[in-house]
Write a protein that holds these residues in place. Structure first.
Motif, short mmCIF file in Angstrom:
data_model
loop_
_atom_site.label_atom_id
_atom_site.label_comp_id
_atom_site.label_asym_id
_atom_site.label_seq_id
_atom_site.Cartn_x
_atom_site.Cartn_y
_atom_site.Cartn_z
N ARG A 1 -12.68 -11.24 94.84
CA ARG A 1 -12.35 -9.91 95.36
C ARG A 1 -13.21 -8.89 94.61
N SER A 2 -14.47 -8.87 94.97
CA SER A 2 -15.48 -8.15 94.19
C SER A 2 -15.24 -6.65 94.13
N ASP A 3 -14.86 -6.04 95.25
CA ASP A 3 -14.61 -4.60 95.26
C ASP A 3 -13.46 -4.23 94.33
N GLU A 4 -12.40 -5.04 94.34
CA GLU A 4 -11.26 -4.77 93.46
C GLU A 4 -11.67 -4.90 92.00
N LYS A 5 -12.46 -5.90 91.70
CA LYS A 5 -12.92 -6.09 90.32
C LYS A 5 -13.79 -4.93 89.87
N LEU A 6 -14.67 -4.46 90.75
CA LEU A 6 -15.53 -3.33 90.41
C LEU A 6 -14.71 -2.11 90.03
N ALA A 7 -13.63 -1.86 90.77
CA ALA A 7 -12.78 -0.70 90.48
C ALA A 7 -12.14 -0.81 89.10
N ARG A 8 -11.86 -2.04 88.65
CA ARG A 8 -11.20 -2.24 87.36
C ARG A 8 -12.15 -2.03 86.18
N LEU A 9 -13.44 -2.11 86.42
CA LEU A 9 -14.41 -2.05 85.32
C LEU A 9 -14.58 -0.65 84.73
N PRO B 1 -19.23 4.14 85.18
CA PRO B 1 -19.53 5.50 85.65
C PRO B 1 -19.86 5.49 87.14
N GLU B 2 -19.41 6.49 87.85
CA GLU B 2 -19.68 6.56 89.28
C GLU B 2 -21.18 6.69 89.55
N ARG B 3 -21.88 7.31 88.63
CA ARG B 3 -23.33 7.44 88.77
C ARG B 3 -24.00 6.85 87.53
N LEU B 4 -25.08 6.13 87.77
CA LEU B 4 -25.85 5.50 86.70
C LEU B 4 -27.30 5.96 86.71
N ASP B 5 -27.52 7.15 87.26
CA ASP B 5 -28.88 7.67 87.39
C ASP B 5 -29.59 7.69 86.04
N GLY B 6 -30.83 7.19 86.04
CA GLY B 6 -31.65 7.20 84.84
C GLY B 6 -31.33 6.10 83.85
N ARG B 7 -30.34 5.27 84.14
CA ARG B 7 -29.95 4.22 83.21
C ARG B 7 -30.48 2.86 83.65
N ARG C 1 -25.35 2.81 92.64
CA ARG C 1 -24.89 3.96 91.87
C ARG C 1 -26.03 4.70 91.19
N GLY C 2 -27.24 4.33 91.51
CA GLY C 2 -28.39 5.10 91.08
C GLY C 2 -29.11 4.61 89.85
N ALA C 3 -28.79 3.42 89.36
CA ALA C 3 -29.46 2.90 88.17
C ALA C 3 -30.97 2.86 88.39
N GLU C 4 -31.70 3.28 87.39
CA GLU C 4 -33.16 3.34 87.49
C GLU C 4 -33.77 1.95 87.51
N ARG C 5 -33.17 1.03 86.76
CA ARG C 5 -33.67 -0.34 86.66
C ARG C 5 -32.48 -1.29 86.54
N VAL C 6 -32.48 -2.34 87.34
CA VAL C 6 -31.41 -3.35 87.28
C VAL C 6 -32.07 -4.72 87.18
N LEU C 7 -31.64 -5.48 86.16
CA LEU C 7 -32.09 -6.85 86.01
C LEU C 7 -30.88 -7.77 86.17
N SER D 1 -27.05 -7.51 71.17
CA SER D 1 -28.41 -7.20 70.74
C SER D 1 -29.25 -6.53 71.81
N VAL D 2 -28.82 -6.64 73.06
CA VAL D 2 -29.58 -6.04 74.16
C VAL D 2 -28.83 -4.87 74.81
N THR D 3 -27.75 -4.40 74.16
CA THR D 3 -26.94 -3.31 74.68
C THR D 3 -27.20 -2.03 73.91
N ARG D 4 -27.57 -0.96 74.62
CA ARG D 4 -27.82 0.32 73.97
C ARG D 4 -26.57 1.20 73.96
N GLU D 5 -25.84 1.29 75.09
CA GLU D 5 -24.73 2.24 75.19
C GLU D 5 -23.39 1.58 75.50
N LEU D 6 -23.35 0.77 76.55
CA LEU D 6 -22.06 0.28 77.07
C LEU D 6 -22.15 -1.18 77.45
#
Length: 231
Positions: free
Chosen positions: A50-58, A61-67, A86-92, A161-166
């Protein structure tokens, strides 16, 4: 990005590059999905998660612009695509076990093409993550992976080791009766008759491990008792 060898490739719309809806619907039906992903044109992958439900629990941020966002254990890619949306600049998106043992990357590649996504995919194990490769990311998603690993604390060190903020961790939990940090060990298939499940930390253990690997703030934002899950 090279598609998986077993990917059924739909016919593209010559104007948009998007797969033809009828061909896409048939291609989706040929695969076994974990994530439930809305591909548009009333086509939704029939995942058991139930991916949408899981996403809501996480509580992302509603916007990830520039992240930048790293999705560890991406599987079919729902959360990678959600971060992009949600606007993330780069997703791996990274995975190893699911893409090597659970049908390959066909579902991810099919959804990626249907959504016209720019998410980058790499087959890399969590234990191989370093600040040099694949680099440091503003937001790291570590969802449904920890309890599958033989060395959970070491895995959290790699992810930290690869996490800057969250860092967002979602996992199975056990030993809920214990107030002190405790971890259940599953030497066989005791958990859901699945031998790939190795451990069940309680909430206190999750928080303690996160602090041990360097996070000054760690909190539980959601928990469920049946099944035992927490974020």
């Amino acid at each position: 990005m090279n598609p998986s060898p077993n990917l059924s490739v739909p016919t593209d719309d010559p104007m948009t590059g998007r797969p033809d809806p009828s061909t896409l619907r048939a291609a989706v039906a040929r695969h076994t999905w974990f994530h439930t992903i809305d591909l548009g044109d009333e086509i939704v992958t029939p995942g058991r998660d139930r991916s949408d439900e899981k996403l809501a629990r996480l509580r992302l941020p509603e916007r990830l612009d520039g992240r930048s966002v790293l999705d560890v254990g991406a599987w079919d890619g729902f959360f990678s695509f959600a971060a992009e949306r949600r606007g993330a600049e780069r997703v791996l998106a990274t995975d190893s076990w699911a893409w090597r043992h659970m049908g390959g990357r066909a579902c991810f590649d099919l959804a990626h093409r249907a959504l016209g996504s720019a998410v980058v995919a790499r087959d890399i194990d969590v234990m191989e993550l370093t600040p040099e490769d694949p680099g440091i990311f503003d937001v790291v998603l570590f969802l449904g992976v920890l309890y599958h690993l033989r060395h959970p604390l070491l895995a959290l060190e790699r992810v930290a080791s690869v996490t800057r903020e969250l860092l967002v961790v979602e996992t199975h939990a056990d030993m809920l009766f214990a107030r002190r940090p405790a971890i259940a060990f599953y030497p066989g298939d005791e958990l859901n008759q699945d031998a790939s499940n190795f451990s069940g930390p309680n909430p206190a253990a999750i928080v303690a491990m996160l602090r041990t690997v360097g996070f000054t703030r760690a909190e539980i934002v959601w928990r469920d008792t049946i099944p035992h899950r927490l974020v």
